[in-house]
Enzyme design. Structure first.
Site: not given
Length: 458
Positions: A161, A185, A255
């Site tokens: 992330s 991601d 996610h």
């Protein structure tokens, strides 16, 4: 064949832990709570070192002094794991799994970058602002490693992330000379539309691979690496909640799936083969099952071994490669890809869907409903449908096919099949299974025993 090797490493490493490192302090990832998130936390970075000599006892690396750990061998490969935004302050649930799985595979340095103080806040913007500061701290420590003889070629950063962009910032400060960056991601909010020096970019390392698993919410849709993997199209992941009634899992499951897919690749239970393609739709329609346009002539695998696919390096200015694949609902996530080739002899064109089921003598079954788009069956023309199965049977004793037009009312149609053929994508040398001259009645399951395909042109 891969599982015994993993099991052997597990036993070996277990034996090494018989004599633990007693008398020395073990450090842990910062554990905060929602109160910390509300009042906010000032940035503080803790570097936690794991090696095969201290699998269960992290050693803290001092950022302000020369290398202070007898466990850190700079000649080895060094992996930095960088987490992302932590709205509740709790440690990521995947930390120990990814650390230990990496060390099962290779004798290396694994450095967990704990910036939970700085990532824990209800205000996402504040955490995003800290990313460049974290990158600057990491560069200072990598500089120390380089002074001790480390090589940028041996530096590998895995960023989750916001951590993916932190990794990109570090790579940018070294002019793209880091060995590799994997973005899991990468965060989309506040980074979409930014220039390459304000986010992860292929120029940040010698090899950049990215897994996109939540492109319609928390992730980043556009390609950010030399090769970008899009499981299940990069949006909704199978097994994740579909409604907000599931609570926090509804927001984070897609996610987080990128991390669990990567961890699964470390365990070597199966290799997830992916297919370079222009779009997920083209992949699902079976238009991208060949990797003959790339060198080497193999399809890339997702995860830890993605860097073994060097097709992007053949060209001087390589284009971005997007690779698509589908997964199962849980670890190890692998599915088996097959082509179902059907030649019909109906005089009139038929349009519809096919459901195929494979069965073994032991009674095990696996099913694939090929319903991405309506297939068009024309007389004496072969239609190749991409079928995906949760299990891959070495020996198939029975096959069932069901044809449907998708219409609830109206006449029932027949699909007259001149030949059906089932062939493996992952193993083209595997025996192909056929059946000749059968009639499928709409919405009726037809079960038959397949036979080896004849070597004739049709």
């Amino acid at each position: 064949m891969l599982l015994p090797r993993y099991f052997f490493l597990f036993l070996s490493l277990s034996c090494w832990q018989v004599a633990p490192d007693t008398g020395k302090e073990c450090y842990k990832f910062t554990d905060l709570n929602i109160h910390n998130s509300i009042v906010g936390t000032g940035l503080k970075v803790q570097l936690l070192l794991y090696t095969r000599d201290n699998l269960d006892c992290a050693k803290e690396l001092n950022q302000e002094k020369p290398i202070n750990s007898s466990y850190l061998y700079v000649s080895r490969k060094t992996v930095f794991i960088v987490h992302g935004y932590r709205p509740t302050g709790s440690p990521p649930i995947w930390l120990q799994d990814i650390v230990q799985s990496l060390l099962f595979l290779q004798d290396m340095n694994v450095i967990l970058v704990d910036w939970n103080r700085g990532a824990t806040t209800v205000i996402y913007h504040n955490a995003a602002k800290n990313t460049k500061k974290v990158a600057e701290i990491l560069k200072m420590y990598i500089d120390k490693m380089l002074n001790e003889g480390a090589s940028l070629d041996n530096i590998y950063m895995i960023g989750v992330s916001l951590g993916a962009h932190i990794s990109g910032f570090v790579g940018h400060m070294y002019n793209g000379q880091l060995g590799r960056i994997t973005g899991l991601d990468p965060a989309g909010p506040l980074f979409k539309g930014k220039s390459p020096d304000e986010r992860l970019d292929p120029s940040d390392a010698q090899f950049v691979d990215v897994i996109h698993s939540d492109t319609d919410a928390l992730g980043y849709r556009e390609a950010l690496g030399h090769i970008d993997f899009y499981p299940n199209g990069g949006n909704d992941q199978p097994g994740c909640p579909q409604t907000i009634l599931s609570g926090s899992q509804y927001f984070k499951c897609d996610h987080q799936r990128s991390v669990f897919l990567y961890v699964s690749s470390l365990k070597e239970t199966c290799n997830i083969t992916t297919y370079p393609c222009d779009s997920y739709r083209d992949y699902r329609n079976g238009n991208c099952a060949s990797c003959e346009d790339f060198l080497p002539l193999t399809c890339p695998v997702m995860g830890y071994y993605a860097d073994e696919w060097k097709g992007h390096l053949v060209l001087k200015n390589p284009p971005v490669t997007k690779a698509f694949f589908d997964t199962g609902t849980k670890e190890p996530f692998c599915i088996a890809h097959y082509f179902l080739d059907i030649i019909t002899w109906n005089k009139s064109t038929r349009r519809g869907y096919i459901t195929i089921k494979l069965m073994t003598k032991d009674g095990n079954t696996t099913e694939s409903k090929i319903n991405h788009e309506t297939a068009t069956f024309e007389q004496y023309s072969q239609v190749s449908l991409l079928a995906r199965f949760d299990q891959d049977f070495e020996k198939v004793s029975r096959i069932s096919l069901k044809f449907s037009t998708g219409s609830v009312i109206g006449p029932k149609y027949k699909l007259r099949v001149l030949r059906m053929r089932l062939r493996s994508l992952a193993d083209p040398e595997r025996l192909q299974l056929c059946r000749y001259d059968l009639v499928l009645l709409e919405n009726i399951e037809t079960i038959f025993k397949p036979i080896p395909c004849q070597n004739i042109q049709m």
